[in-house]
Design a protein around this motif. Structure first.
Motif, PDB file in Angstrom:
ATOM      1  N   ARG A  80      11.166  -7.184 -55.759  1.00 36.33           N
ATOM      2  CA  ARG A  80      10.215  -8.110 -56.391  1.00 36.33           C
ATOM      3  C   ARG A  80       8.796  -7.616 -56.169  1.00 36.33           C
ATOM      4  NH1 ARG A  80      10.496 -14.037 -54.504  1.00 36.33           N
ATOM      5  NH2 ARG A  80      10.949 -13.099 -52.460  1.00 36.33           N
ATOM      6  N   LYS A  81       8.113  -7.267 -57.246  1.00 43.54           N
ATOM      7  CA  LYS A  81       6.737  -6.821 -57.139  1.00 43.54           C
ATOM      8  C   LYS A  81       5.869  -7.917 -56.523  1.00 43.54           C
ATOM      9  CE  LYS A  81       2.854  -5.226 -59.989  1.00 43.54           C
ATOM     10  NZ  LYS A  81       2.384  -4.973 -61.369  1.00 43.54           N
ATOM     11  N   HIS A  82       5.185  -7.570 -55.444  1.00 43.85           N
ATOM     12  CA  HIS A  82       4.295  -8.465 -54.708  1.00 43.85           C
ATOM     13  C   HIS A  82       5.010  -9.675 -54.114  1.00 43.85           C
ATOM     14  CE1 HIS A  82       0.980  -6.036 -55.862  1.00 43.85           C
ATOM     15  NE2 HIS A  82       0.943  -6.418 -57.116  1.00 43.85           N
ATOM     16  N   GLY A  83       6.320  -9.660 -54.083  1.00 39.51           N
ATOM     17  CA  GLY A  83       7.036 -10.804 -53.527  1.00 39.51           C
ATOM     18  C   GLY A  83       7.480 -10.560 -52.086  1.00 39.51           C
ATOM     19  N   PRO A  84       7.695 -11.637 -51.332  1.00 40.63           N
ATOM     20  CA  PRO A  84       7.308 -13.009 -51.638  1.00 40.63           C
ATOM     21  C   PRO A  84       5.799 -13.202 -51.464  1.00 40.63           C
ATOM     22  CG  PRO A  84       8.238 -12.896 -49.444  1.00 40.63           C
ATOM     23  CD  PRO A  84       8.386 -11.519 -50.038  1.00 40.63           C
ATOM     24  N   THR A  85       5.259 -14.213 -52.130  1.00 39.81           N
ATOM     25  CA  THR A  85       3.835 -14.509 -52.052  1.00 39.81           C
ATOM     26  C   THR A  85       3.590 -15.727 -51.169  1.00 39.81           C
ATOM     27  OG1 THR A  85       3.694 -16.096 -53.878  1.00 39.81           O
ATOM     28  CG2 THR A  85       3.680 -13.738 -54.459  1.00 39.81           C
ATOM     29  N   LEU A  86       2.336 -16.080 -51.046  1.00 33.81           N
ATOM     30  CA  LEU A  86       1.968 -17.284 -50.304  1.00 33.81           C
ATOM     31  C   LEU A  86       2.407 -18.558 -51.004  1.00 33.81           C
ATOM     32  CD1 LEU A  86      -1.644 -16.204 -49.287  1.00 33.81           C
ATOM     33  CD2 LEU A  86       0.380 -16.220 -47.815  1.00 33.81           C
ATOM     34  N   LEU A  87       2.910 -18.436 -52.229  1.00 31.93           N
ATOM     35  CA  LEU A  87       3.344 -19.592 -53.018  1.00 31.93           C
ATOM     36  C   LEU A  87       4.854 -19.655 -53.175  1.00 31.93           C
ATOM     37  CD1 LEU A  87       0.762 -19.247 -55.959  1.00 31.93           C
ATOM     38  CD2 LEU A  87       0.457 -20.411 -53.763  1.00 31.93           C
ATOM     39  N   ASP A  88       5.573 -18.777 -52.496  1.00 32.05           N
ATOM     40  CA  ASP A  88       7.018 -18.670 -52.687  1.00 32.05           C
ATOM     41  C   ASP A  88       7.712 -20.007 -52.398  1.00 32.05           C
ATOM     42  OD1 ASP A  88       8.894 -16.055 -52.994  1.00 32.05           O
ATOM     43  OD2 ASP A  88       9.938 -17.629 -51.869  1.00 32.05           O
ATOM     44  N   PRO A  89       8.728 -20.377 -53.199  1.00 35.39           N
ATOM     45  CA  PRO A  89       9.451 -21.629 -52.932  1.00 35.39           C
ATOM     46  C   PRO A  89      10.155 -21.631 -51.573  1.00 35.39           C
ATOM     47  CG  PRO A  89       9.897 -20.862 -55.164  1.00 35.39           C
ATOM     48  CD  PRO A  89       9.152 -19.750 -54.466  1.00 35.39           C
ATOM     49  N   ASP A  90      10.536 -20.450 -51.090  1.00 30.72           N
ATOM     50  CA  ASP A  90      11.238 -20.328 -49.815  1.00 30.72           C
ATOM     51  C   ASP A  90      10.230 -20.302 -48.669  1.00 30.72           C
ATOM     52  OD1 ASP A  90      12.827 -19.734 -47.668  1.00 30.72           O
ATOM     53  OD2 ASP A  90      13.422 -17.741 -48.375  1.00 30.72           O
ATOM     54  N   ALA A  96       6.771 -14.873 -44.341  1.00 32.64           N
ATOM     55  CA  ALA A  96       6.739 -13.406 -44.284  1.00 32.64           C
ATOM     56  C   ALA A  96       5.419 -12.872 -44.810  1.00 32.64           C
ATOM     57  CB  ALA A  96       7.908 -12.832 -45.084  1.00 32.64           C
ATOM     58  N   ARG A  97       4.920 -13.446 -45.899  1.00 29.01           N
ATOM     59  CA  ARG A  97       3.633 -13.009 -46.439  1.00 29.01           C
ATOM     60  C   ARG A  97       2.506 -13.362 -45.477  1.00 29.01           C
ATOM     61  NH1 ARG A  97       1.792  -9.228 -49.765  1.00 29.01           N
ATOM     62  NH2 ARG A  97       3.739  -9.592 -50.927  1.00 29.01           N
ATOM     63  N   THR A  98       2.534 -14.563 -44.929  1.00 34.13           N
ATOM     64  CA  THR A  98       1.521 -14.947 -43.944  1.00 34.13           C
ATOM     65  C   THR A  98       1.539 -13.988 -42.764  1.00 34.13           C
ATOM     66  OG1 THR A  98       1.547 -17.297 -44.554  1.00 34.13           O
ATOM     67  CG2 THR A  98       0.826 -16.760 -42.329  1.00 34.13           C
ATOM     68  N   GLY A  99       2.742 -13.644 -42.299  1.00 31.89           N
ATOM     69  CA  GLY A  99       2.856 -12.724 -41.183  1.00 31.89           C
ATOM     70  C   GLY A  99       2.282 -11.354 -41.499  1.00 31.89           C
ATOM     71  N   LEU A 100       2.517 -10.887 -42.716  1.00 28.38           N
ATOM     72  CA  LEU A 100       1.957  -9.596 -43.124  1.00 28.38           C
ATOM     73  C   LEU A 100       0.434  -9.639 -43.103  1.00 28.38           C
ATOM     74  CD1 LEU A 100       2.310  -6.726 -44.286  1.00 28.38           C
ATOM     75  CD2 LEU A 100       2.334  -7.777 -46.565  1.00 28.38           C
ATOM     76  N   LEU A 101      -0.154 -10.731 -43.581  1.00 27.50           N
ATOM     77  CA  LEU A 101      -1.608 -10.838 -43.610  1.00 27.50           C
ATOM     78  C   LEU A 101      -2.186 -10.951 -42.196  1.00 27.50           C
ATOM     79  CD1 LEU A 101      -2.155 -13.181 -46.691  1.00 27.50           C
ATOM     80  CD2 LEU A 101      -2.273 -10.683 -46.585  1.00 27.50           C
ATOM     81  N   VAL A 102      -1.488 -11.647 -41.309  1.00 27.37           N
ATOM     82  CA  VAL A 102      -1.943 -11.703 -39.911  1.00 27.37           C
ATOM     83  C   VAL A 102      -1.905 -10.303 -39.299  1.00 27.37           C
ATOM     84  CG1 VAL A 102      -1.359 -12.556 -37.606  1.00 27.37           C
ATOM     85  CG2 VAL A 102      -1.358 -14.127 -39.566  1.00 27.37           C
TER      86      VAL A 102
END
Length: 281
Positions: A80-90, A96-102
């Motif tokens: 999934r391109k750019h997935g998951p995002t900060l808006l992901d239903p899961d 996981a995205r928040t963790g990557l940004l941290v």
């Protein structure tokens, strides 16, 4: 040059990172927009701290400043391109995205970066706007906390088609989050040409108080396609004048993520274009 040009490693993906950095230093760039990805300082691979120290040493040796960018296409999900995002239903996907940004904030602190770039993501199908905004607010909390602790500005980029898709969306997010000091803006000049009602130069002036990172390339109205300078419709002298007037001190990073096949040549012609503009100012 009063402009401090950089070049994005997402446009140099056919080069090893060390080779890309050496190229940019040789061409006279002031810095690099470093996208954390599997080929360039992989944030998911072992021994990240040690690898980051080596990159920090190389940047210092070459005299390059850095912004950490987080737009790698498949860093979290190979399907999934750019997935998951900060808006992901899961919720686990959002985490996981928040963790990557941290992690990106920590890398930025270790590199001495002047900002960390991020974006919201596209609203998933079947998700109403209010739910999307609430997810984004919640997911951004730990990232902002990490940015404040590290004293690194977080620079969110309005991306065409995303929930935060324009400058109005950026201001809506700031309002919803209570106007946090650590949250600033990545302004992509091409995106201004693509979809903002104001001219790119006016966008720069309007965005000045929140400007923490700038990306630049050519683009056409209504078409989200990053183009080499001269291939689009942007009138660049007023844009550079507006940037100079803001007093912005960060990097202005050329972003050509679909042109890696010609990356070294475009890095050369891009800085020559920017130098010629400033020389004629």
């Amino acid at each position: 040059m009063s402009l401090r040009p950089g070049y994005g490693t997402n446009g140099l993906t056919d080069l090893r990172l060390d080779d890309a950095l050496a190229l940019l230093a040789d061409l006279g760039y002031d810095g690099v927009g470093l996208t954390l990805d599997h080929m360039h300082l992989d944030p998911m691979a072992p021994e990240l701290a040690a690898r980051t120290r080596r990159v920090a040493g190389r940047l210092a040796e070459l005299g390059l400043d850095v912004t950490v960018e987080t737009g790698a296409r498949y860093i979290l999900d190979p399907r999934r391109k750019h997935g998951p995002t900060l808006l992901d239903p899961d919720p686990e996907g959002r985490a996981a995205r928040t963790g990557l940004l941290v992690t990106a904030v920590r890398v930025a602190a270790d590199l001495g970066a002047h900002a960390v770039h991020c974006f919201s993501g596209v609203t998933p199908d079947g998700t109403d706007p209010d739910t999307a905004w609430k997810r984004l607010e919640e997911a951004m909390g730990p990232v902002l906390d990490a940015a404040e602790a590290a004293d690194i500005p977080l620079a969110i980029e309005p991306e065409p088609g995303h929930l935060v898709g324009d400058l109005a969306g950026f201001h809506e997010l700031r309002r919803r989050l209570g106007d946090p000091e650590q949250l600033g803006l990545t302004l992509d000049i091409g995106h201004c040409q693509c979809l903002e009602p104001a001219s790119p130069a006016d966008c720069v002036r309007d965005a000045a108080p929140w400007l923490r990172h700038v990306q630049i390339e050519d683009m056409r109205r209504g078409v989200h396609e990053h183009l080499p300078f001269g291939d689009g419709e942007i009138d660049f002298p007023p844009v550079l004048d507006a940037l100079a007037a803001t007093g912005y001190q960060g990097l202005t990073v050329v972003e050509l993520p679909r042109h890696s096949h010609a990356g070294p040549e475009l890095a050369r012609t891009s800085i020559e274009f920017l130098r010629a503009l400033e020389g004629g100012a």
